[in-house]
Design an enzyme around this catalytic site. Structure first.
Site, PDB file in Angstrom:
ATOM      1  N   HIS A  43       0.541  -1.050   0.156  1.00 16.87           N
ATOM      2  CA  HIS A  43       0.255  -0.057   0.109  1.00 16.87           C
ATOM      3  C   HIS A  43       0.638   0.945   0.036  1.00 16.87           C
ATOM      4  O   HIS A  43       2.132   1.555   0.023  1.00 16.87           O
ATOM      5  CB  HIS A  43      -0.863  -0.196   1.338  1.00 16.87           C
ATOM      6  CG  HIS A  43      -0.387   0.223   2.542  1.00 16.87           C
ATOM      7  ND1 HIS A  43       0.733  -0.661   3.141  1.00 16.87           N
ATOM      8  CD2 HIS A  43       0.517   1.623   3.165  1.00 16.87           C
ATOM      9  CE1 HIS A  43       1.422  -0.719   4.321  1.00 16.87           C
ATOM     10  NE2 HIS A  43       1.095   0.925   4.274  1.00 16.87           N
ATOM     11  N   HIS A 125       5.984   6.538  -1.092  1.00 23.68           N
ATOM     12  CA  HIS A 125       6.548   5.408  -0.854  1.00 23.68           C
ATOM     13  C   HIS A 125       5.220   3.474  -0.787  1.00 23.68           C
ATOM     14  O   HIS A 125       4.166   4.470   0.368  1.00 23.68           O
ATOM     15  CB  HIS A 125       7.581   4.979  -0.323  1.00 23.68           C
ATOM     16  CG  HIS A 125       7.243   4.631   0.759  1.00 23.68           C
ATOM     17  ND1 HIS A 125       7.074   6.097   1.906  1.00 23.68           N
ATOM     18  CD2 HIS A 125       7.075   4.048   2.003  1.00 23.68           C
ATOM     19  CE1 HIS A 125       7.220   5.666   2.927  1.00 23.68           C
ATOM     20  NE2 HIS A 125       6.802   4.612   3.366  1.00 23.68           N
TER      21      HIS A 125
HETATM   22  P1  ATP Z   1       4.545  -3.478  12.210  1.00 23.54           P
HETATM   23  O1  ATP Z   1       4.940  -2.151  12.319  1.00 23.54           O
HETATM   24  O2  ATP Z   1       3.748  -4.116  12.865  1.00 23.54           O
HETATM   25  O3  ATP Z   1       6.097  -3.761  11.616  1.00 23.54           O
HETATM   26  P2  ATP Z   1       3.856  -2.156   9.467  1.00 23.54           P
HETATM   27  O4  ATP Z   1       4.022  -0.128   9.793  1.00 23.54           O
HETATM   28  O5  ATP Z   1       3.535  -1.758   8.361  1.00 23.54           O
HETATM   29  O6  ATP Z   1       3.957  -2.609  10.545  1.00 23.54           O
HETATM   30  P3  ATP Z   1       1.586   0.519  10.858  1.00 23.54           P
HETATM   31  O7  ATP Z   1       2.785   0.646  11.602  1.00 23.54           O
HETATM   32  O8  ATP Z   1       0.547  -0.286  11.802  1.00 23.54           O
HETATM   33  O9  ATP Z   1       2.201  -1.453   9.974  1.00 23.54           O
HETATM   34  O10 ATP Z   1       2.128   1.260  10.294  1.00 23.54           O
HETATM   35  C1  ATP Z   1       0.724   0.707   9.496  1.00 23.54           C
HETATM   36  C2  ATP Z   1       1.333   2.246   7.996  1.00 23.54           C
HETATM   37  O11 ATP Z   1       1.511   3.031   8.521  1.00 23.54           O
HETATM   38  C3  ATP Z   1       2.522   2.211   7.179  1.00 23.54           C
HETATM   39  O12 ATP Z   1       2.773   2.104   5.888  1.00 23.54           O
HETATM   40  C4  ATP Z   1       3.329   1.867   8.479  1.00 23.54           C
HETATM   41  O13 ATP Z   1       4.796   3.110   7.042  1.00 23.54           O
HETATM   42  C5  ATP Z   1       2.848   3.819   8.255  1.00 23.54           C
HETATM   43  N1  ATP Z   1       3.423   4.703   9.544  1.00 23.54           N
HETATM   44  C6  ATP Z   1       3.387   3.610  10.496  1.00 23.54           C
HETATM   45  N2  ATP Z   1       3.965   5.153  11.759  1.00 23.54           N
HETATM   46  C7  ATP Z   1       3.722   6.260  11.602  1.00 23.54           C
HETATM   47  C8  ATP Z   1       4.176   7.256  11.341  1.00 23.54           C
HETATM   48  N3  ATP Z   1       4.736   7.617  12.582  1.00 23.54           N
HETATM   49  N4  ATP Z   1       4.240   8.613  10.764  1.00 23.54           N
HETATM   50  C9  ATP Z   1       4.110   7.771   9.085  1.00 23.54           C
HETATM   51  N5  ATP Z   1       3.431   6.811   8.876  1.00 23.54           N
HETATM   52  C10 ATP Z   1       3.436   5.801   9.685  1.00 23.54           C
END
Ligand code: ATP
Ligand code: MG
Length: 179
Positions: A43, A125
């Site tokens: 995504h 990205h």
């Molecule tokens: P995991 O953290 O469990 O390894 P993940 O990063 O894909 O997996 P989430 O942390 O729930 O899952 O994030 C969901 C989406 O939001 C991802 O695309 C992640 O890169 C983005 N994301 C997470 N934290 C932030 C943040 N603080 N600022 C911007 N984008 C974020």
């Protein structure tokens, strides 16, 4: 305690593009480069909301319903590695204005509703590998895929039994270009 869920707005990848990406990824990276993101999890995040109460999520859904933003096509023609978060990603050399405006709108609404927003500039990205903290040899040739964004979605992220899963809660259409 009110319910809260970990939410984010994102663009999804059509199944055909997911398949092309994971086939190419399997041919171009080694297992030690990082953990491949599951095909269904590919995504492009527009705005991360963090842990949000159902009430606040309702407000943000209402706002999303009122957004009138044009559809756009995005060339996925860039590739990069951020060793610090450990991400190998697919991006774009020229982000369409409509993408930047949609992300900016969602991020500003999120901030106004108390969802902390990163101060880092928005870098659109699609994460391909995670846990990629060591140097990675990126393929010299970047594929030239196109993502036609006709809608955007709200996702819930859940970490369960050692795996992160996303569930699409709702999607909203982007406005088709006039003929
Ligand atoms: P995991 O953290 O469990 O390894 P993940 O990063 O894909 O997996 P989430 O942390 O729930 O899952 O994030 C969901 C989406 O939001 C991802 O695309 C992640 O890169 C983005 N994301 C997470 N934290 C932030 C943040 N603080 N600022 C911007 N984008 C974020
Ligand atoms: Mg994360």
């Amino acid at each position: 305690m009110p319910e809260s869920r970990r939410l984010f707005f994102a663009l999804s990848l059509p199944t055909a593009l997911q398949k092309q990406v994971i086939r190419w990824r399997a041919d171009n990276f080694e297992p030690e480069d990082g953990r491949p993101v599951a095909a269904a999890n590919l995504h492009l995040t527009l705005a991360f909301l963090g842990d949000v109460s159902d009430q606040k999520a309702g407000v943000l859904r209402e706002i999303a319903t009122r957004i009138q933003s044009p559809a756009f096509s995005l060339r996925l023609d860039d590739l990069g590695h951020w060793p610090r978060p450990g991400v190998v990603w697919l991006g774009t050399r020229r982000a369409p204005l409509a993408l930047l405006q949609l992300a900016s709108l969602l991020r500003s609404h999120a901030a106004r509703n108390g969802c902390h927003q990163s101060t880092l500039p928005f870098h659109p990205h699609v994460s391909l590998l995670r846990g990629a903290t060591r140097p990675v040899a990126l393929p010299a040739a970047t594929p030239q895929w196109q993502l036609d964004a006709t809608d955007f979605s709200l996702y819930e992220s859940r970490f369960h039994q050692g795996r992160t899963r996303y569930q699409c809660l709702q999607s909203w259409p982007l406005l088709a270009a006039p003929p």
